[in-house]
Design a protein around this motif. Structure first.
Motif, PDB file in Angstrom:
ATOM      1  N   LYS A  90      58.896  60.187  75.718  1.00 28.89           N
ATOM      2  CA  LYS A  90      59.538  59.815  76.974  1.00 28.89           C
ATOM      3  C   LYS A  90      60.952  59.283  76.747  1.00 28.89           C
ATOM      4  N   LEU A  91      61.136  58.601  75.618  1.00 30.94           N
ATOM      5  CA  LEU A  91      62.472  58.065  75.303  1.00 30.94           C
ATOM      6  C   LEU A  91      63.468  59.174  74.982  1.00 30.94           C
ATOM      7  N   GLY A  92      62.940  60.337  74.573  1.00 32.32           N
ATOM      8  CA  GLY A  92      63.836  61.456  74.286  1.00 32.32           C
ATOM      9  C   GLY A  92      63.665  62.093  72.927  1.00 32.32           C
ATOM     10  N   ALA A  93      62.662  61.637  72.144  1.00 37.71           N
ATOM     11  CA  ALA A  93      62.396  62.293  70.862  1.00 37.71           C
ATOM     12  C   ALA A  93      61.974  63.739  71.118  1.00 37.71           C
ATOM     13  N   ASP A  94      62.317  64.629  70.200  1.00 39.44           N
ATOM     14  CA  ASP A  94      62.036  66.052  70.393  1.00 39.44           C
ATOM     15  C   ASP A  94      60.696  66.481  69.818  1.00 39.44           C
ATOM     16  N   ASP A  95      60.165  65.711  68.879  1.00 37.71           N
ATOM     17  CA  ASP A  95      58.877  66.070  68.271  1.00 37.71           C
ATOM     18  C   ASP A  95      58.266  64.821  67.647  1.00 37.71           C
ATOM     19  N   TYR A  96      56.947  64.860  67.441  1.00 39.71           N
ATOM     20  CA  TYR A  96      56.235  63.727  66.853  1.00 39.71           C
ATOM     21  C   TYR A  96      55.284  64.275  65.803  1.00 39.71           C
ATOM     22  N   LEU A  97      55.504  63.894  64.547  1.00 41.10           N
ATOM     23  CA  LEU A  97      54.710  64.419  63.437  1.00 41.10           C
ATOM     24  C   LEU A  97      53.952  63.269  62.784  1.00 41.10           C
ATOM     25  N   PRO A  98      52.638  63.174  63.022  1.00 44.03           N
ATOM     26  CA  PRO A  98      51.865  62.061  62.447  1.00 44.03           C
ATOM     27  C   PRO A  98      51.658  62.223  60.945  1.00 44.03           C
ATOM     28  N   LYS A  99      51.807  61.127  60.213  1.00 46.98           N
ATOM     29  CA  LYS A  99      51.556  61.123  58.762  1.00 46.98           C
ATOM     30  C   LYS A  99      50.061  60.987  58.520  1.00 46.98           C
ATOM     31  N   PRO A 100      49.549  61.557  57.414  1.00 45.28           N
ATOM     32  CA  PRO A 100      50.267  62.413  56.458  1.00 45.28           C
ATOM     33  C   PRO A 100      50.366  63.850  56.981  1.00 45.28           C
ATOM     34  N   TYR A 101      51.373  64.590  56.505  1.00 46.89           N
ATOM     35  CA  TYR A 101      51.552  65.977  56.924  1.00 46.89           C
ATOM     36  C   TYR A 101      52.078  66.788  55.749  1.00 46.89           C
ATOM     37  N   ASP A 102      51.950  68.097  55.865  1.00 46.71           N
ATOM     38  CA  ASP A 102      52.434  69.003  54.834  1.00 46.71           C
ATOM     39  C   ASP A 102      53.950  69.150  55.002  1.00 46.71           C
ATOM     40  N   PRO A 103      54.737  68.953  53.951  1.00 44.26           N
ATOM     41  CA  PRO A 103      56.195  69.116  54.060  1.00 44.26           C
ATOM     42  C   PRO A 103      56.608  70.479  54.606  1.00 44.26           C
ATOM     43  N   ARG A 104      55.773  71.498  54.390  1.00 44.96           N
ATOM     44  CA  ARG A 104      56.092  72.822  54.923  1.00 44.96           C
ATOM     45  C   ARG A 104      56.142  72.799  56.446  1.00 44.96           C
ATOM     46  N   PHE A 156      65.375  74.541  50.734  1.00 41.44           N
ATOM     47  CA  PHE A 156      65.564  75.348  51.933  1.00 41.44           C
ATOM     48  C   PHE A 156      66.954  75.131  52.527  1.00 41.44           C
ATOM     49  N   ASN A 157      67.869  74.676  51.702  1.00 38.54           N
ATOM     50  CA  ASN A 157      69.247  74.463  52.118  1.00 38.54           C
ATOM     51  C   ASN A 157      69.358  73.362  53.179  1.00 38.54           C
ATOM     52  N   ILE A 158      68.492  72.356  53.052  1.00 40.25           N
ATOM     53  CA  ILE A 158      68.506  71.211  53.964  1.00 40.25           C
ATOM     54  C   ILE A 158      68.810  69.959  53.149  1.00 40.25           C
ATOM     55  N   GLU A 159      69.931  69.315  53.453  1.00 43.77           N
ATOM     56  CA  GLU A 159      70.359  68.119  52.727  1.00 43.77           C
ATOM     57  C   GLU A 159      69.939  66.870  53.497  1.00 43.77           C
ATOM     58  N   VAL A 160      69.222  65.988  52.820  1.00 42.38           N
ATOM     59  CA  VAL A 160      68.704  64.780  53.471  1.00 42.38           C
ATOM     60  C   VAL A 160      69.411  63.534  52.921  1.00 42.38           C
ATOM     61  N   THR A 161      69.894  62.701  53.828  1.00 43.24           N
ATOM     62  CA  THR A 161      70.412  61.379  53.476  1.00 43.24           C
ATOM     63  C   THR A 161      69.464  60.357  54.063  1.00 43.24           C
ATOM     64  N   ASN A 162      68.838  59.560  53.196  1.00 38.26           N
ATOM     65  CA  ASN A 162      67.850  58.597  53.694  1.00 38.26           C
ATOM     66  C   ASN A 162      68.447  57.197  53.844  1.00 38.26           C
ATOM     67  N   LYS A 187      72.262  69.321  57.660  1.00 39.41           N
ATOM     68  CA  LYS A 187      72.359  67.923  57.236  1.00 39.41           C
ATOM     69  C   LYS A 187      71.422  67.062  58.084  1.00 39.41           C
ATOM     70  N   ILE A 188      70.511  66.371  57.399  1.00 38.56           N
ATOM     71  CA  ILE A 188      69.501  65.547  58.056  1.00 38.56           C
ATOM     72  C   ILE A 188      69.701  64.081  57.689  1.00 38.56           C
ATOM     73  N   TYR A 196      61.907  68.452  48.488  1.00 38.59           N
ATOM     74  CA  TYR A 196      61.272  69.653  49.038  1.00 38.59           C
ATOM     75  C   TYR A 196      62.230  70.401  49.970  1.00 38.59           C
ATOM     76  N   LEU A 197      62.878  69.679  50.861  1.00 38.73           N
ATOM     77  CA  LEU A 197      63.756  70.318  51.849  1.00 38.73           C
ATOM     78  C   LEU A 197      65.020  70.888  51.223  1.00 38.73           C
ATOM     79  N   LYS A 198      65.431  70.334  50.095  1.00 45.66           N
ATOM     80  CA  LYS A 198      66.645  70.801  49.434  1.00 45.66           C
ATOM     81  C   LYS A 198      66.578  72.268  49.079  1.00 45.66           C
TER      82      LYS A 198
END
Length: 226
Positions: A92-106, A24-30, A3-4, A20-22
């Motif tokens: 530094k604030l504690g985010a685990d990753d940073y993905l710059p747009k645009p990017y491949d959903p994969r 892969f068994n990933i449920e997204v609530t925006n 659950k995302i 796209y994520l659905k």
């Protein structure tokens, strides 16, 4: 089901990523509004946050800081802001990753799973303890069935790999061609895809006419189950 919570005011992008994520068994609530997202985190349990930085009413870096202070949830920053300072600050604030747009959903899907395995060791152990009949090694370009390597052509490996990665979901002919580096219109027009599917069944099924793993879903495509 993973659950995302996604905090993203670009609703079109949010819908594309959710669909796209659905598979892969990933449920997204925006959540378009960051304040609504923060309130929802108090009431619902999510496995991970996907956070945009440019949001209405509240800067994404401030949202990131509040999530880190109040909740124990990994965060992937998804942002079109190219300033390296934003990236450094977010991490530094504690985010685990940073993905710059645009990017491949994969890439997003892979990063989600990588972070969750690192963040939730019990989840990693559960995944390792689940014994699968088929094991895919993409790096070595190998697939094992019950520990035995399958002798596959390049096209057979490519298609069976896609089925394994999308286990339990219907994969259409269009999906196969869109995700293939080998197959082209010649395969589609000549019906060679059906021939390859038949060859795969002969290599993985005890009885190809009554498949246990690779099923044809009439009018829709194929579904792989193990």
């Amino acid at each position: 089901m993973i659950k995302i919570a996604m905090i993203e005011d670009d609703l079109e992008l949010a819908e594309v990523l959710s669909l796209y994520l659905k598979q892969f068994n990933i449920e997204v609530t925006n959540y378009e509004e960051p304040f609504l997202a923060l309130s929802s985190l108090k009431l619902q349990k999510f496995d991970l946050i996907i956070l945009d930085l440019t949001l209405p009413g509240m800067d994404g870096l401030d949202v990131c800081k509040e999530i880190v202070e109040k909740f124990n949830i990994p965060i992937i920053i998804s942002s079109a802001r190219s300033d390296i300072t934003d990236k450094v600050t977010a991490l530094k604030l504690g985010a685990d990753d940073y993905l710059p747009k645009p990017y491949d959903p994969r890439e997003l899907e892979i990063r989600i799973r990588t972070i969750l395995r690192r963040f939730n060791k019990s989840l990693e152990k559960e995944e390792l303890n689940v014994k699968k009949t088929f094991v895919l090694d993409e790096e070595k370009k190998e697939i094992k069935k019950d520990g035995v390597y399958l002798k596959l052509t390049a096209a057979e490996f490519e298609i069976l790999s896609l089925f394994i990665k999308r286990e339990g979901f219907i994969v259409s002919r269009e999906d196969i061609f869109e995700n293939s580096d080998i197959l082209n219109s010649d395969y589609e027009s000549s019906g060679s895809l059906a021939v390859i599917i038949n060859r795969i069944r002969h290599k993985i099924e005890d009885n190809p006419r009554e498949p246990n793993y690779l099923h044809t879903i009439r009018g829709m495509g194929y579904k792989f189950i193990q």
